[in-house]
Scaffold this motif. Structure first.
Motif, PDB file in Angstrom:
ATOM      1  N   ILE A  61      -5.339   8.909   4.877  1.00 54.37           N
ATOM      2  CA  ILE A  61      -5.997   7.730   4.304  1.00 54.37           C
ATOM      3  C   ILE A  61      -4.974   6.794   3.685  1.00 54.37           C
ATOM      4  CG2 ILE A  61      -7.595   6.964   2.482  1.00 54.37           C
ATOM      5  CD1 ILE A  61      -9.151   9.544   2.907  1.00 54.37           C
ATOM      6  N   MET A  62      -3.905   7.389   3.156  1.00 51.55           N
ATOM      7  CA  MET A  62      -2.846   6.600   2.518  1.00 51.55           C
ATOM      8  C   MET A  62      -1.729   6.262   3.499  1.00 51.55           C
ATOM      9  SD  MET A  62      -4.128   6.290  -0.439  1.00 51.55           S
ATOM     10  CE  MET A  62      -2.788   5.608  -1.399  1.00 51.55           C
ATOM     11  N   ALA A  63      -2.013   6.416   4.797  1.00 49.61           N
ATOM     12  CA  ALA A  63      -1.058   6.079   5.863  1.00 49.61           C
ATOM     13  C   ALA A  63       0.200   6.930   5.798  1.00 49.61           C
ATOM     14  CB  ALA A  63      -0.715   4.600   5.841  1.00 49.61           C
ATOM     15  N   ILE A  64       0.045   8.191   5.413  1.00 49.89           N
ATOM     16  CA  ILE A  64       1.169   9.118   5.367  1.00 49.89           C
ATOM     17  C   ILE A  64       0.979  10.159   6.455  1.00 49.89           C
ATOM     18  CG2 ILE A  64       2.417  10.810   3.973  1.00 49.89           C
ATOM     19  CD1 ILE A  64       1.381   9.307   1.504  1.00 49.89           C
ATOM     20  N   LEU A 150      -8.997   5.971  -3.521  1.00 49.04           N
ATOM     21  CA  LEU A 150      -7.837   6.019  -2.630  1.00 49.04           C
ATOM     22  C   LEU A 150      -7.740   4.767  -1.766  1.00 49.04           C
ATOM     23  CD1 LEU A 150      -7.755   9.724  -1.359  1.00 49.04           C
ATOM     24  CD2 LEU A 150      -6.465   8.674  -3.243  1.00 49.04           C
ATOM     25  N   GLY A 151      -8.868   4.275  -1.300  1.00 49.03           N
ATOM     26  CA  GLY A 151      -8.855   3.077  -0.473  1.00 49.03           C
ATOM     27  C   GLY A 151      -8.296   1.878  -1.217  1.00 49.03           C
ATOM     28  N   MET A 152      -8.655   1.745  -2.487  1.00 50.28           N
ATOM     29  CA  MET A 152      -8.148   0.646  -3.300  1.00 50.28           C
ATOM     30  C   MET A 152      -6.648   0.776  -3.511  1.00 50.28           C
ATOM     31  SD  MET A 152      -9.387  -0.504  -7.116  1.00 50.28           S
ATOM     32  CE  MET A 152     -11.060  -0.688  -6.537  1.00 50.28           C
ATOM     33  N   ALA A 153      -6.190   2.009  -3.746  1.00 53.68           N
ATOM     34  CA  ALA A 153      -4.757   2.234  -3.943  1.00 53.68           C
ATOM     35  C   ALA A 153      -3.983   1.870  -2.680  1.00 53.68           C
ATOM     36  CB  ALA A 153      -4.507   3.681  -4.331  1.00 53.68           C
ATOM     37  N   ARG A 154      -4.512   2.233  -1.538  1.00 51.18           N
ATOM     38  CA  ARG A 154      -3.853   1.902  -0.276  1.00 51.18           C
ATOM     39  C   ARG A 154      -3.818   0.394  -0.054  1.00 51.18           C
ATOM     40  NH1 ARG A 154       0.125   2.053   2.922  1.00 51.18           N
ATOM     41  NH2 ARG A 154      -0.339   1.388   5.041  1.00 51.18           N
ATOM     42  N   LYS A 155      -4.903  -0.281  -0.392  1.00 54.19           N
ATOM     43  CA  LYS A 155      -4.968  -1.730  -0.215  1.00 54.19           C
ATOM     44  C   LYS A 155      -3.910  -2.426  -1.061  1.00 54.19           C
ATOM     45  CE  LYS A 155      -8.208  -5.614  -0.473  1.00 54.19           C
ATOM     46  NZ  LYS A 155      -9.595  -6.031  -0.842  1.00 54.19           N
ATOM     47  N   THR A 156      -3.660  -1.909  -2.258  1.00 52.65           N
ATOM     48  CA  THR A 156      -2.643  -2.497  -3.131  1.00 52.65           C
ATOM     49  C   THR A 156      -1.286  -2.510  -2.454  1.00 52.65           C
ATOM     50  OG1 THR A 156      -3.817  -1.855  -5.143  1.00 52.65           O
ATOM     51  CG2 THR A 156      -1.452  -2.272  -5.357  1.00 52.65           C
ATOM     52  N   MET A 157      -0.967  -1.435  -1.736  1.00 54.74           N
ATOM     53  CA  MET A 157       0.321  -1.370  -1.058  1.00 54.74           C
ATOM     54  C   MET A 157       0.371  -2.335   0.122  1.00 54.74           C
ATOM     55  SD  MET A 157       1.949   0.693  -2.902  1.00 54.74           S
ATOM     56  CE  MET A 157       3.394   0.641  -1.861  1.00 54.74           C
ATOM     57  N   VAL A 158      -0.695  -2.376   0.902  1.00 50.81           N
ATOM     58  CA  VAL A 158      -0.711  -3.225   2.101  1.00 50.81           C
ATOM     59  C   VAL A 158      -0.578  -4.699   1.731  1.00 50.81           C
ATOM     60  CG1 VAL A 158      -2.149  -3.962   4.042  1.00 50.81           C
ATOM     61  CG2 VAL A 158      -2.027  -1.551   3.436  1.00 50.81           C
ATOM     62  N   MET A 159      -1.104  -5.076   0.569  1.00 48.33           N
ATOM     63  CA  MET A 159      -1.125  -6.488   0.171  1.00 48.33           C
ATOM     64  C   MET A 159       0.202  -6.973  -0.403  1.00 48.33           C
ATOM     65  SD  MET A 159      -4.870  -6.605  -1.669  1.00 48.33           S
ATOM     66  CE  MET A 159      -4.503  -8.183  -2.448  1.00 48.33           C
ATOM     67  N   HIS A 160       1.182  -6.094  -0.574  1.00 44.58           N
ATOM     68  CA  HIS A 160       2.411  -6.485  -1.262  1.00 44.58           C
ATOM     69  C   HIS A 160       3.659  -6.055  -0.480  1.00 44.58           C
ATOM     70  CE1 HIS A 160       0.155  -7.737  -4.771  1.00 44.58           C
ATOM     71  NE2 HIS A 160      -0.570  -6.650  -4.636  1.00 44.58           N
ATOM     72  N   PRO A 161       3.924  -6.701   0.659  1.00 43.61           N
ATOM     73  CA  PRO A 161       5.089  -6.325   1.478  1.00 43.61           C
ATOM     74  C   PRO A 161       6.432  -6.384   0.750  1.00 43.61           C
ATOM     75  CG  PRO A 161       3.590  -7.700   2.740  1.00 43.61           C
ATOM     76  CD  PRO A 161       3.104  -7.729   1.324  1.00 43.61           C
ATOM     77  N   ARG A 242       4.686  -9.371  -9.824  1.00 41.77           N
ATOM     78  CA  ARG A 242       3.675  -9.712 -10.825  1.00 41.77           C
ATOM     79  C   ARG A 242       2.268  -9.352 -10.333  1.00 41.77           C
ATOM     80  NH1 ARG A 242       6.522 -14.864 -11.784  1.00 41.77           N
ATOM     81  NH2 ARG A 242       7.643 -14.720 -13.766  1.00 41.77           N
ATOM     82  N   THR A 243       1.958  -9.754  -9.109  1.00 46.39           N
ATOM     83  CA  THR A 243       0.610  -9.477  -8.605  1.00 46.39           C
ATOM     84  C   THR A 243       0.426  -7.997  -8.301  1.00 46.39           C
ATOM     85  OG1 THR A 243       1.313 -10.092  -6.352  1.00 46.39           O
ATOM     86  CG2 THR A 243       0.284 -11.805  -7.712  1.00 46.39           C
ATOM     87  N   TRP A 244       1.487  -7.337  -7.830  1.00 49.66           N
ATOM     88  CA  TRP A 244       1.413  -5.877  -7.622  1.00 49.66           C
ATOM     89  C   TRP A 244       1.150  -5.175  -8.943  1.00 49.66           C
ATOM     90  CZ3 TRP A 244       4.534  -1.930  -9.585  1.00 49.66           C
ATOM     91  CH2 TRP A 244       4.362  -0.662  -9.013  1.00 49.66           C
ATOM     92  N   THR A 245       1.822  -5.608  -9.993  1.00 48.87           N
ATOM     93  CA  THR A 245       1.603  -5.024 -11.311  1.00 48.87           C
ATOM     94  C   THR A 245       0.163  -5.224 -11.756  1.00 48.87           C
ATOM     95  OG1 THR A 245       3.903  -5.338 -11.992  1.00 48.87           O
ATOM     96  CG2 THR A 245       2.277  -5.130 -13.746  1.00 48.87           C
ATOM     97  N   ALA A 246      -0.353  -6.445 -11.595  1.00 48.17           N
ATOM     98  CA  ALA A 246      -1.736  -6.726 -11.992  1.00 48.17           C
ATOM     99  C   ALA A 246      -2.718  -5.860 -11.216  1.00 48.17           C
ATOM    100  CB  ALA A 246      -2.050  -8.205 -11.781  1.00 48.17           C
ATOM    101  N   ASP A 247      -2.510  -5.737  -9.905  1.00 48.79           N
ATOM    102  CA  ASP A 247      -3.404  -4.913  -9.091  1.00 48.79           C
ATOM    103  C   ASP A 247      -3.304  -3.437  -9.469  1.00 48.79           C
ATOM    104  OD1 ASP A 247      -4.246  -7.148  -7.746  1.00 48.79           O
ATOM    105  OD2 ASP A 247      -2.956  -6.834  -5.997  1.00 48.79           O
ATOM    106  N   SER A 248      -2.082  -2.963  -9.697  1.00 52.13           N
ATOM    107  CA  SER A 248      -1.878  -1.558 -10.047  1.00 52.13           C
ATOM    108  C   SER A 248      -2.525  -1.225 -11.390  1.00 52.13           C
ATOM    109  CB  SER A 248      -0.383  -1.232 -10.100  1.00 52.13           C
ATOM    110  OG  SER A 248       0.215  -1.409  -8.837  1.00 52.13           O
ATOM    111  N   LEU A 249      -2.369  -2.109 -12.359  1.00 51.97           N
ATOM    112  CA  LEU A 249      -2.950  -1.860 -13.675  1.00 51.97           C
ATOM    113  C   LEU A 249      -4.468  -1.973 -13.642  1.00 51.97           C
ATOM    114  CD1 LEU A 249      -0.411  -3.635 -16.057  1.00 51.97           C
ATOM    115  CD2 LEU A 249      -0.498  -1.232 -15.341  1.00 51.97           C
ATOM    116  N   ALA A 250      -4.990  -2.881 -12.829  1.00 46.29           N
ATOM    117  CA  ALA A 250      -6.447  -2.987 -12.694  1.00 46.29           C
ATOM    118  C   ALA A 250      -7.020  -1.702 -12.102  1.00 46.29           C
ATOM    119  CB  ALA A 250      -6.803  -4.183 -11.820  1.00 46.29           C
TER     120      ALA A 250
END
Length: 262
Positions: A61-64, A150-161, A242-250
């Motif tokens: 699910i986490m693309a691992i 888990l899906g939200m956590a994965r999305k955070t990574m995909v959105m921040h190349p 900055r946006t990765w931090t905001a998404d991760s903390l949210a």
């Protein structure tokens, strides 16, 4: 943002093996997933138990992957004394995995770092103070709730190349945090000379590894490299962090709230 940068720059202290391996996305997430599964186990339901097969399933699910990569990580965690393996009573060919106290303590440190910025914003929230204090009960509930997002956590990574490009490499999180921390107070945004050597020391890698990573980041427009191996993050990387931090903390706050539910 500064709180998280400082936390990532010192996460795992001086333990070179942990810094090198758990500052890299795939190993770190597999490590955390094992703890999440164990936290969510129900004794009456063997399907919820921590096994290699269950870990492989959620890692996908986490693309691992592929499967053999996850199995290799499990063997490494066993060799490091982080996982113990016992045969199942009904079928001794199948094995159940359990995280050791040492493994749980390492993860509680990670959880503390990602809750610290939230605690600065909401000092009245007891749940956040428990996270910072590395309370075992809070940690167990937080990791149990993590399985639901888990899906939200994965999305955070995909959105921040830009950030992702660092996190997918050995020591990458430490190198990125060291870069942002080192240049934070510089008016022109440049690090001091000799950044490759500093980053290699802080990330428990090598100067060659750091050089290769940063040259790749330069080619992608994420950093600039100047004379005497001074380095500067570009606006693209800074804004993405900055946006990765905001998404991760949210996400962290959401999981924390879910953990409070009965």
């Amino acid at each position: 943002m500064s709180s998280l940068i400082d936390g990532l720059a010192t996460l795992y202290g001086e333990d070179r093996r942990l810094i090198r391996e758990l500052s890299e996305y795939k190993r770190a997430v597999t490590f955390m997933l094992a703890i999440c599964i164990a936290a969510g186990e129900r004794e009456e339901d063997p399907e919820t138990w921590l096994t290699v097969a269950r870990l492989v399933e959620l890692a996908a699910i986490m693309a691992i992957g592929p499967d053999r990569r996850v199995r290799r990580y499990v063997e490494e965690m066993r060799a490091d004394g982080h996982l113990v393996e016992t045969p199942m009573a009904e079928d001794r060919r199948r094995h159940r995995l359990r995280p050791t106290e040492a493994m749980l303590a390492i993860d509680r440190e990670w959880v503390s770092v990602f809750h610290a910025p939230l605690a600065l914003l909401m000092p009245e929230e007891r749940r956040l103070q428990e996270a910072i204090a590395r309370d075992p009960g809070y940690h167990r509930g937080y990791r149990r709730a993590s399985l639901r997002t888990l899906g939200m956590a994965r999305k955070t990574m995909v959105m921040h190349p830009p950030v992702d490009s660092f996190l997918y490499q050995a020591g990458g999180a430490r190198i990125l945090a060291t870069l942002l921390q080192s240049a934070r107070d510089a008016p022109d945004g440049w690090t001091e000379p000799g950044f490759y050597s500093l980053a290699a020391e802080r990330s428990a890698t090598t100067r060659v590894h750091v050089r290769g990573m940063l040259r790749g980041a330069e080619a992608s427009g994420y950093v600039e490299i100047g004379p005497a191996t001074r380095v500067r993050a570009t606006p693209l990387l800074i804004e993405d962090f900055r946006t990765w931090t905001a998404d991760s903390l949210a996400t962290t706050d959401l999981v924390s709230l879910l953990a409070q539910e009965p």
